[in-house]
Design an enzyme around this catalytic site. Structure first.
Site, PDB file in Angstrom:
ATOM      1  N   CYS A  39       0.883  -1.219  -0.205  1.00  0.00           N
ATOM      2  CA  CYS A  39       0.012  -0.053   0.065  1.00  0.00           C
ATOM      3  C   CYS A  39       0.812   1.122   0.023  1.00  0.00           C
ATOM      4  CB  CYS A  39      -1.017   0.042   1.030  1.00  0.00           C
ATOM      5  SG  CYS A  39       0.098  -0.046   2.722  1.00  0.00           S
ATOM      6  N   SER A  85      -4.926  -4.799  -1.361  1.00  0.00           N
ATOM      7  CA  SER A  85      -5.108  -6.171  -0.435  1.00  0.00           C
ATOM      8  C   SER A  85      -4.212  -7.422  -0.992  1.00  0.00           C
ATOM      9  CB  SER A  85      -6.591  -6.530  -0.563  1.00  0.00           C
ATOM     10  OG  SER A  85      -7.338  -5.416   0.090  1.00  0.00           O
TER      11      SER A  85
END
Length: 609
Positions: free
Chosen positions: A2, A49
């Site tokens: 991320c 994710s």
């Protein structure tokens, strides 16, 4: 995987500011976002994710809620660490690797960093102690930048562009970085092109407490050769280590693919990984195209290859976007091709394996052959070589002349990394505000001082691990993958692999004829010898030829005659350099591209924005 952002410094509109910072890096995590705002601190995260798709949301908290963490990266030994922490009494609420950071910090404090195996930057806020702790992985695979404002606020983030959303950030060009960039082709060291913005360097942590920032190194990649093993034993050890590393790097709850060029590194990686998909880019010009090879090799190992040929038009059309995503100018022409292969891969998978790090660990660059070539010349007394080099430096920079200039100085005076584009004399001609106060060797000198007594190749490798790999190789790997919301994993750049590589003697790495000797031998156990022994090419890009095509040369000429160019450069000298290249009198393409990329980047950040 991320992107993370945050700041310490109470404001009335903290949520709005934090959201703006997060929006600037939304490409790093399109699957979700999370915030934590309390008192003086604001933490934000954008999520891609990969592991524990449902339970891995951030910010994440420990059992009593005292510690909050935001994290960018992957911890490949998180399952082993989790088992150890559970034995020590810690309770886990998720299956994610993020939670290991929380309990590991509780259990071991800063010493946790010595146990981590992976790529990471993270920030932990201790609510009771009102302390922020951040760290970057051992090799600098994941980036982290920070900035201290005039009001005493601290900002940090995965990308510099996130700071533009904070009202306390004063955007100002750091022109002192430009001469260094012209030599390195990237922005080297901890300083950046934005005044006051620094990189947290690899294997460093920083702590913010009571308004005081402390930055410290926690690990070094030392070379310590062991002569007790045969070449065959080293080859087997590399084979075993790489198989284990690739398996560790494949841990994910989503599909993993692999990049594939014509070189040994990516071919070896793709064969070991046993993924279902490989990804390749090339160009219509066969001289610069690797797609036929990739298709043939993929068929050989039984996987599907996705190949894409980049047109000159789209290559040039995307330069501004690419320099924007880089945060700082980068003149590595291969970074554009890397953007496209990441774009194509992201249409099929969320994670890709890549071969970065093999050259620095195992002696892969052709320049590492230099100590073994024409070695008799080094036995000529240094004063004589210096005199010959000084005379040669006045001649046009062709191959033989370059040799005389380069070998007229000791290694630590001439080697700043895999690329050394412009010397001080050339920069003085080109730059309007040349001062010469900071030389490229000022940055490389500490690495040569640290490796005194070691052989020349080990010293060059150490320099490249700390400068070139971080500033160029890993910068483009991270920024181009994240620009396309793709996680890039680099199994060569693993602590266990380095522990092995650090003990391989130079004679099993490089000779006058070959590079990566032991690693190629290991690769031959898995891939055909003709692939394992293939000469290193880098990523061939036809920029040299394009710059002799008037259509593209006109684009560069236009940039060379803008007010921005006139602010920093002697434009007459720029145009002369371009015309010399077009006419074929000089091969100036790297120097032209370096300046052009700076101007494209400057336009993105200081003209358009």
């Amino acid at each position: 995987m991320c992107g993370i952002v945050g700041f310490v410094g109470a404001r009335a509109d903290m949520q709005e500011i934090l959201q703006g910072m997060m929006d600037a890096i939304a490409h790093r995590g399109p699957d979700g976002q999370g915030q934590f705002i309390e008192g003086p601190v604001a933490l934000g995260q954008r999520r891609l994710s990969i592991i524990d798709l449902e339970g891995g949301k951030q910010p994440m908290f420990n059992e009593d809620g005292n510690l909050a963490v935001i994290f960018n990266g992957e911890i490949y030994n998180f399952q082993d660490l989790r088992a150890e922490l559970e034995q020590a009494g810690h309770t886990f609420a998720t299956r994610s690797d993020t939670e290991v950071l929380l309990h590991g910090y509780e259990q071991w404090g800063k010493e946790m960093l010595q146990r981590l195996r992976g790529m990471f930057t993270f920030a932990i806020w201790d609510r009771a102690a009102q302390t922020l702790f951040c760290a970057r992985d051992h090799f600098g695979i994941k980036p982290l930048y920070y900035y201290c404002s005039e009001n005493g606020e601290l900002m940090f983030g995965s990308e510099i562009k996130s700071f533009l959303a904070h009202p306390g950030f004063h955007k100002e060009l750091n022109e002192e970085q430009l001469p260094l960039y012209l030599s390195f082709q990237y922005s080297p060291g901890e300083n950046t092109f934005f005044k006051g913005v620094k990189k947290l360097m690899p294997a460093h942590w920083m702590e913010w407490k009571n308004g005081v920032l402390t930055v410290q190194r926690y690990w070094r990649p030392e070379f310590d050769p062991d002569d007790s093993k045969t070449l065959e034993e080293w080859e087997q050890a590399i084979s075993d280590a790489m198989k284990e590393s690739v398996e560790a790097h494949k841990i994910a709850d989503v599909e993993v693919g692999s990049f594939l060029s014509s070189g040994v590194d990516s071919s070896y990686m793709a064969a070991l990984a046993k993924v279902d998909k490989t990804f390749t880019v090339g160009f219509a010009n066969k001289q610069y195209d690797e797609t036929d090879y990739a298709k043939e090799f993929s068929e050989h190992i039984g996987v599907k290859n996705y190949a894409y040929r980049i047109t000159p038009e789209e290559y040039w059309a995307n330069l501004g976007k690419i320099q924007y995503h880089m945060d700082e100018p980068l003149a590595d022409a291969a970074s554009v091709a890397l953007y496209f292969v990441n774009r194509e891969a992201s249409k099929q998978v969320k994670v890709c394996l890549s071969g970065e790090g093999a050259d620095e660990f195992f002696g892969g660059y052709n320049i590492y052959k230099e100590p073994f070539t024409v070695s008799w010349y080094d036995r000529i007394p240094l004063p004589v070589r210096r005199a010959v080099g000084a005379a040669a430096s006045l001649l046009p920079p062709v191959r033989g002349v370059n040799f005389l200039v380069r070998r007229s100085r000791p290694l630590e005076e001439r080697y700043i990394g895999n690329t050394n584009l412009m010397d001080e004399r050339r920069k003085k001609k080109l730059l309007r505000h040349y001062t010469g106060t900071v030389k490229p060797t000022d940055l490389s000198r500490p690495y040569f001082e640290h490796t005194k007594g070691q052989d020349a190749v080990a010293r060059m490798e150490y320099c490249d691990l700390n400068l070139w790999m971080v500033g160029d190789i890993l910068l483009k790997a991270d920024k181009m993958s994240m620009a396309n919301s793709l996680e890039l994993r680099v199994p060569f750049l693993d602590r266990r692999v380095f522990e092995l590589a650090s003990h391989i003697p130079t004679r099993h790495k490089v000779s006058a004829e070959q590079t990566k000797i032991a690693m190629r031998g290991a690769a031959e156990k898995t891939i055909p010898a003709k692939t394992a022994d293939k000469k290193k090419l880098g990523f061939p890009v036809p920029v040299r030829a394009w710059l002799r095509d008037e259509h593209y040369a006109a684009t560069v000429r236009q940039a060379f005659n803008t007010p921005a160019a006139a602010r920093f450069f002697n434009t007459r000298e720029l145009n002369r350099m371009l015309e010399q290249h077009i006419s074929g009198k000089r091969d100036n393409w790297r120097q032209i591209w370096c300046i052009f990329m700076f101007l494209v980047w400057y336009d993105e950040y200081f003209v358009k924005r």
